[in-house]
Design a protein around this motif. Structure first.
Motif, PDB file in Angstrom:
ATOM      1  N   ALA A 107      87.503  -2.130  79.431  1.00 48.92           N
ATOM      2  CA  ALA A 107      87.774  -3.559  79.602  1.00 48.92           C
ATOM      3  C   ALA A 107      87.622  -3.973  81.069  1.00 48.92           C
ATOM      4  O   ALA A 107      87.080  -5.039  81.371  1.00 48.92           O
ATOM      5  CB  ALA A 107      89.174  -3.891  79.092  1.00 48.92           C
ATOM      6  N   HIS A 108      88.100  -3.141  81.986  1.00 45.94           N
ATOM      7  CA  HIS A 108      87.906  -3.433  83.411  1.00 45.94           C
ATOM      8  C   HIS A 108      86.418  -3.443  83.761  1.00 45.94           C
ATOM      9  O   HIS A 108      85.961  -4.290  84.534  1.00 45.94           O
ATOM     10  CB  HIS A 108      88.645  -2.404  84.270  1.00 45.94           C
ATOM     11  CG  HIS A 108      90.129  -2.605  84.317  1.00 45.94           C
ATOM     12  ND1 HIS A 108      90.715  -3.789  84.715  1.00 45.94           N
ATOM     13  CD2 HIS A 108      91.171  -1.762  84.012  1.00 45.94           C
ATOM     14  CE1 HIS A 108      92.032  -3.680  84.667  1.00 45.94           C
ATOM     15  NE2 HIS A 108      92.333  -2.446  84.229  1.00 45.94           N
ATOM     16  N   HIS A 109      85.654  -2.517  83.191  1.00 40.30           N
ATOM     17  CA  HIS A 109      84.203  -2.492  83.427  1.00 40.30           C
ATOM     18  C   HIS A 109      83.553  -3.767  82.900  1.00 40.30           C
ATOM     19  O   HIS A 109      82.631  -4.306  83.522  1.00 40.30           O
ATOM     20  CB  HIS A 109      83.592  -1.258  82.765  1.00 40.30           C
ATOM     21  CG  HIS A 109      83.825   0.008  83.527  1.00 40.30           C
ATOM     22  ND1 HIS A 109      83.621   1.258  82.981  1.00 40.30           N
ATOM     23  CD2 HIS A 109      84.250   0.231  84.799  1.00 40.30           C
ATOM     24  CE1 HIS A 109      83.903   2.192  83.880  1.00 40.30           C
ATOM     25  NE2 HIS A 109      84.284   1.588  84.987  1.00 40.30           N
ATOM     26  N   ARG A 110      84.001  -4.226  81.740  1.00 40.66           N
ATOM     27  CA  ARG A 110      83.439  -5.470  81.191  1.00 40.66           C
ATOM     28  C   ARG A 110      83.740  -6.638  82.117  1.00 40.66           C
ATOM     29  O   ARG A 110      82.853  -7.445  82.412  1.00 40.66           O
ATOM     30  CB  ARG A 110      84.036  -5.723  79.793  1.00 40.66           C
ATOM     31  CG  ARG A 110      83.695  -7.096  79.219  1.00 40.66           C
ATOM     32  CD  ARG A 110      84.240  -7.275  77.807  1.00 40.66           C
ATOM     33  NE  ARG A 110      85.661  -6.983  77.700  1.00 40.66           N
ATOM     34  CZ  ARG A 110      86.625  -7.819  78.075  1.00 40.66           C
ATOM     35  NH1 ARG A 110      86.321  -9.002  78.632  1.00 40.66           N
ATOM     36  NH2 ARG A 110      87.902  -7.490  77.919  1.00 40.66           N
ATOM     37  N   ILE A 111      84.961  -6.732  82.589  1.00 37.42           N
ATOM     38  CA  ILE A 111      85.351  -7.847  83.465  1.00 37.42           C
ATOM     39  C   ILE A 111      84.579  -7.791  84.783  1.00 37.42           C
ATOM     40  O   ILE A 111      84.155  -8.818  85.322  1.00 37.42           O
ATOM     41  CB  ILE A 111      86.874  -7.802  83.708  1.00 37.42           C
ATOM     42  CG1 ILE A 111      87.620  -8.090  82.395  1.00 37.42           C
ATOM     43  CG2 ILE A 111      87.289  -8.800  84.783  1.00 37.42           C
ATOM     44  CD1 ILE A 111      89.112  -7.809  82.466  1.00 37.42           C
ATOM     45  N   ASN A 112      84.351  -6.570  85.292  1.00 37.93           N
ATOM     46  CA  ASN A 112      83.650  -6.407  86.574  1.00 37.93           C
ATOM     47  C   ASN A 112      82.138  -6.462  86.453  1.00 37.93           C
ATOM     48  O   ASN A 112      81.438  -6.429  87.467  1.00 37.93           O
ATOM     49  CB  ASN A 112      84.047  -5.067  87.213  1.00 37.93           C
ATOM     50  CG  ASN A 112      85.520  -5.002  87.560  1.00 37.93           C
ATOM     51  OD1 ASN A 112      86.145  -6.037  87.787  1.00 37.93           O
ATOM     52  ND2 ASN A 112      86.088  -3.798  87.577  1.00 37.93           N
ATOM     53  N   GLY A 113      81.626  -6.490  85.212  1.00 42.05           N
ATOM     54  CA  GLY A 113      80.180  -6.529  85.014  1.00 42.05           C
ATOM     55  C   GLY A 113      79.496  -5.189  85.208  1.00 42.05           C
ATOM     56  O   GLY A 113      78.282  -5.126  85.411  1.00 42.05           O
ATOM     57  N   TYR A 114      80.244  -4.108  85.120  1.00 42.52           N
ATOM     58  CA  TYR A 114      79.688  -2.772  85.342  1.00 42.52           C
ATOM     59  C   TYR A 114      78.967  -2.294  84.088  1.00 42.52           C
ATOM     60  O   TYR A 114      79.477  -2.403  82.974  1.00 42.52           O
ATOM     61  CB  TYR A 114      80.812  -1.797  85.699  1.00 42.52           C
ATOM     62  CG  TYR A 114      80.398  -0.352  85.788  1.00 42.52           C
ATOM     63  CD1 TYR A 114      79.760   0.137  86.916  1.00 42.52           C
ATOM     64  CD2 TYR A 114      80.648   0.528  84.730  1.00 42.52           C
ATOM     65  CE1 TYR A 114      79.385   1.471  87.007  1.00 42.52           C
ATOM     66  CE2 TYR A 114      80.281   1.860  84.802  1.00 42.52           C
ATOM     67  CZ  TYR A 114      79.654   2.324  85.941  1.00 42.52           C
ATOM     68  OH  TYR A 114      79.279   3.644  86.022  1.00 42.52           O
ATOM     69  N   ILE A 115      77.760  -1.743  84.280  1.00 42.24           N
ATOM     70  CA  ILE A 115      77.015  -1.111  83.194  1.00 42.24           C
ATOM     71  C   ILE A 115      76.728   0.322  83.618  1.00 42.24           C
ATOM     72  O   ILE A 115      76.151   0.551  84.683  1.00 42.24           O
ATOM     73  CB  ILE A 115      75.695  -1.848  82.896  1.00 42.24           C
ATOM     74  CG1 ILE A 115      75.985  -3.282  82.448  1.00 42.24           C
ATOM     75  CG2 ILE A 115      74.892  -1.113  81.819  1.00 42.24           C
ATOM     76  CD1 ILE A 115      74.742  -4.106  82.185  1.00 42.24           C
ATOM     77  N   PRO A 116      77.116   1.321  82.836  1.00 42.33           N
ATOM     78  CA  PRO A 116      76.965   2.715  83.271  1.00 42.33           C
ATOM     79  C   PRO A 116      75.516   3.185  83.231  1.00 42.33           C
ATOM     80  O   PRO A 116      74.668   2.607  82.543  1.00 42.33           O
ATOM     81  CB  PRO A 116      77.810   3.485  82.255  1.00 42.33           C
ATOM     82  CG  PRO A 116      77.753   2.640  81.019  1.00 42.33           C
ATOM     83  CD  PRO A 116      77.734   1.214  81.502  1.00 42.33           C
ATOM     84  N   ALA A 117      75.238   4.253  83.976  1.00 44.29           N
ATOM     85  CA  ALA A 117      73.947   4.926  83.866  1.00 44.29           C
ATOM     86  C   ALA A 117      73.847   5.585  82.497  1.00 44.29           C
ATOM     87  O   ALA A 117      74.858   5.913  81.871  1.00 44.29           O
ATOM     88  CB  ALA A 117      73.816   5.973  84.973  1.00 44.29           C
ATOM     89  N   THR A 118      72.629   5.791  82.034  1.00 44.85           N
ATOM     90  CA  THR A 118      72.456   6.391  80.710  1.00 44.85           C
ATOM     91  C   THR A 118      73.060   7.792  80.649  1.00 44.85           C
ATOM     92  O   THR A 118      73.532   8.218  79.596  1.00 44.85           O
ATOM     93  CB  THR A 118      70.970   6.449  80.328  1.00 44.85           C
ATOM     94  OG1 THR A 118      70.243   7.137  81.364  1.00 44.85           O
ATOM     95  CG2 THR A 118      70.390   5.052  80.170  1.00 44.85           C
ATOM     96  N   ALA A 119      73.066   8.515  81.778  1.00 39.97           N
ATOM     97  CA  ALA A 119      73.653   9.858  81.790  1.00 39.97           C
ATOM     98  C   ALA A 119      75.157   9.821  81.573  1.00 39.97           C
ATOM     99  O   ALA A 119      75.755  10.808  81.130  1.00 39.97           O
ATOM    100  CB  ALA A 119      73.328  10.559  83.110  1.00 39.97           C
ATOM    101  N   GLU A 120      75.792   8.680  81.905  1.00 38.36           N
ATOM    102  CA  GLU A 120      77.237   8.544  81.735  1.00 38.36           C
ATOM    103  C   GLU A 120      77.602   7.944  80.383  1.00 38.36           C
ATOM    104  O   GLU A 120      78.785   7.879  80.033  1.00 38.36           O
ATOM    105  CB  GLU A 120      77.809   7.637  82.837  1.00 38.36           C
ATOM    106  CG  GLU A 120      77.630   8.171  84.246  1.00 38.36           C
ATOM    107  CD  GLU A 120      78.138   7.194  85.289  1.00 38.36           C
ATOM    108  OE1 GLU A 120      78.245   5.991  84.968  1.00 38.36           O
ATOM    109  OE2 GLU A 120      78.427   7.629  86.403  1.00 38.36           O
TER     110      GLU A 120
END
Length: 668
Positions: free
Chosen positions: A483-496
């Motif tokens: 949820a924090h990633h969604r709020i911050n606009g973070y998109i992970p690398a495919t390896a993660e």
């Protein structure tokens, strides 16, 4: 007895090959019997034992074919086969192959890492046996192994080289295939005690090996997967250009242009048509015949029984075309049985609606039918997927509903305040650890959990209860991070992607739900087995990726961070369509591996020790879990019925928010 051998000439070959099979048992890993299956092909293998047959025939040729083989010759034959088998483990990893002779291979069942280590173990065992037989045999084995590795290196270095020469091709197959076939004949001759004849047999094996690989490369272009028991036209897409391709490209510029880069499946099929339409395949056949003639020539002057010499030459010719005379029906994709019923009985469905309304999870019956929470439970499933009893069915249905609800609470795009996200996680943990007889708050979720948890833990061990609650708490923490990633606009690398997705996917919760539904517990030693961990990882891959594809529109609108399509686009800059195509390709590959592994599971469980006679039940539990994962994309969770009313998620969150400044309640 191999069907190509005249039993009148070699009357003991069949029995001696049986002795070889006895020696070819799986590699033992001291103190870890559950790992033996890594190198155990089982009693029903269709292996033709070409190399051991050549070892024994070479031995018979220089001794007396009417006398059974010496034990040293049998062990030498087995050792050469082990060297060959070890190389196949590596080949399958390099080629991304998951079946061999119509059966799932180690790469499919155990994964590439364990498959490579299994191949190393088998190869080492073969080398140990040769060294035990004698110093000369051990030296011959190491020389052949070095030649085999050199051939593979040459082939890998020439991938996608459109100008690959015929000599480079021949150098590669001389090492990767002919060296071990030459070794088979050489060590067989060594056991006969006639050193002056060894080189002639070794050269026979070498030239036969060149023809053998040429035929294999021709069949890759001209046969079907059903005939070969493995995928065909596999070399062209991988940039491995064999003799027919090299000769055809020398005269066809359209083909030569295709070979200069990686090809799509459609382009590889077109390239194959161009090769077949040329005369290159016939020319390659002629080259193979030349090698066979040269092989026979090395035996011509040996002072041996002419009948035996003719029989070994006839055998070598007969096994070049390895197509199956009566093609077996290829394995069909997993299809649930035709007889289907609702996932919940009418009684359980009624109980679930009443429970949701009574606890306040739903304010009205329409909310109790909310598609995102109960859609999977309304899916038509195989009739064989039945609960252990009514209580188990109700508990499983309640857990499934709560799981989807909790997921939505964290993924809700209206949840935009980071502090509220943390307060939600803290409130969920407080709910989880509350005393069921005295819920820490009067809200819907604490009330529902207080009524459900006693049902879930009924009959479960203390260890199971502890692990399950710990898994839920870890899941809430992962959901908070997402949820924090969604709020911050973070998109992970495919390896993660996979580790992040597994942390938020609630897979351990799903396992717990199956255990409750079936009123059984999966032992930890089973879940910790590498092949089972591989199965669970494949289930996650397939379930998560299919979820990402079917829910892509909504995920994009809600800015969900852990969607593989979004991750691919973010990392590569490709178009949406290209990213979807990449993910679809991965889904197909992982689904094929999963289907192979789930079919193999009963056989795997039969050889694993210490399962207390419950192998069939454990296999059924994983089969049911697989069915649920594969049905998820077809469920009502992604299709909103007209009668489905969206609940007020903020109402449910507001009832359990526990801000950071507020101390957590005393846990039970």
């Amino acid at each position: 007895m191999p069907r190509e051998i005249d039993s009148a000439v070699f009357p003991h070959l069949e029995a001696d090959l049986g002795r070889v099979r006895d020696v070819l048992g799986p590699v033992e890993f001291r103190g870890r019997p559950e790992l033996t299956a890594l190198t155990d092909e089982g009693p029903d293998t269709s292996r033709r034992l070409v190399r051991p047959t050549l070892t024994l025939l070479s031995y018979y040729l220089l001794t007396d074919p009417a006398v059974p083989a010496d034990d040293r010759a049998v062990r030498a034959a087995a050792a050469v086969e082990l060297l060959h088998m070890g190389s196949l483990y590596h080949d399958d990893v390099i080629d991304h192959a998951y079946q061999r002779r119509g059966r799932p291979n180690a790469n499919a069942v155990w994964g590439s890492h364990m498959a490579v280590l299994g191949g190393d173990s088998v190869t080492t065992e073969g080398m140990r046996m040769l060294i035990e037989i004698g110093q000369r045999e051990g030296l011959a084995g190491t020389t052949a192994s070095a030649q085999m590795c050199a051939g593979m290196v040459i082939e890998a270095a020439d991938q996608y080289v459109a100008s690959r020469s015929e000599q480079a091709y021949l150098d590669a197959i001389d090492g990767k295939t002919a060296a071990v076939l030459s070794l088979a004949c050489r060590v067989g001759a060594m056991q006969a005690g006639r050193p002056e004849q060894e080189e002639a047999l070794a050269q026979f094996g070498r030239h036969f090996g060149l023809a053998y690989q040429l035929y294999d490369d021709i069949l890759d272009l001209t046969s079907t997967a059903e005939e070969m028991g493995k995928p065909v036209n596999a070399d062209l897409p991988e940039g491995i250009y064999t003799l027919p391709v090299i000769r055809a490209a020398a005269r066809d510029q359209d083909l030569a242009r295709l070979l200069r880069r990686t090809m799509t499946g459609e382009e590889a099929a077109y390239a194959r048509e161009l090769v077949i339409a040329s005369s290159a395949v016939d020319q390659a056949h002629a080259v193979a015949e030349k090698f066979i003639d040269q092989a026979a020539g090395h035996l011509a002057d040996l002072p041996v029984d002419p009948h035996a010499r003719h029989a070994i030459t006839a055998y070598s010719r007969s096994i070049l075309d390895r197509r199956t005379p009566a093609p077996a029906v290829p394995p069909q994709p997993m299809q649930p049985p035709q007889t289907r019923s609702d996932a919940l009985t009418p009684q359980a469905a009624q109980w679930l609606r009443s429970w949701m309304v009574d606890t306040g999870l739903a304010l009205a019956p329409a909310e109790a039918d909310y598609h995102r929470w109960t859609g999977l439970l309304r899916t038509r499933v195989p009739a064989a997927v039945a609960p252990a009893n009514t209580a188990s069915e109700q508990a499983g249905a309640g857990l499934g509903t709560l799981t989807f609800m909790w997921d939505d609470l964290f993924e809700d795009p209206q949840l935009k305040d980071p502090e509220a996200v943390t307060a939600l996680r803290r409130g969920m943990v407080a709910t989880l650890r509350q005393d069921p007889s005295a819920p820490w708050r009067s809200g819907a979720i604490p009330t529902a959990w207080a009524s459900l948890w006693p049902r879930l833990r009924e009959g479960r061990t203390i260890g199971w209860q502890t692990r399950f609650l710990d898994s839920l708490e870890a899941w809430f923490e992962a959901a908070e991070r997402e949820a924090h990633h969604r709020i911050n606009g973070y998109i992970p690398a495919t390896a993660e992607y996979l580790p992040l997705r597994m942390s938020t996917g609630g897979f351990d919760i799903a396992i717990g739900g199956i255990e409750v539904h079936q009123n059984r517990e999966l032992p930890l030693k089973l879940r910790n087995h590498p092949a089972i961990r591989r199965l669970e990882e494949l289930l996650c891959w397939v379930g998560f990726m299919e979820n990402d594809l079917v829910g892509l529109d909504q995920d994009e609108a809600d800015q969900v961070p852990y969607n593989l399509v979004r991750a691919v686009r973010h990392e590569t800059g490709c178009t949406r369509g290209e990213a979807v195509e990449q993910v679809q390709h991965q889904v197909a590959e992982h689904r094929a591996q999963l289907e192979s592994l789930i079919r193999y599971l009963p056989a795997l469980l039969r050889v694993l020790p210490g399962l207390s006679g419950k192998r069939k039940e454990y296999a059924e539990m994983y089969e049911k879990l697989t069915t649920a994962v594969l049905l998820l994309r077809q469920s009502d969770r992604y299709t909103q019925p007209s009668a489905s009313a969206a609940p007020d998620l903020e109402r449910l969150r507001r009832e359990i928010y526990l801000p950071a400044a507020e101390p957590a309640p005393t846990m039970a």
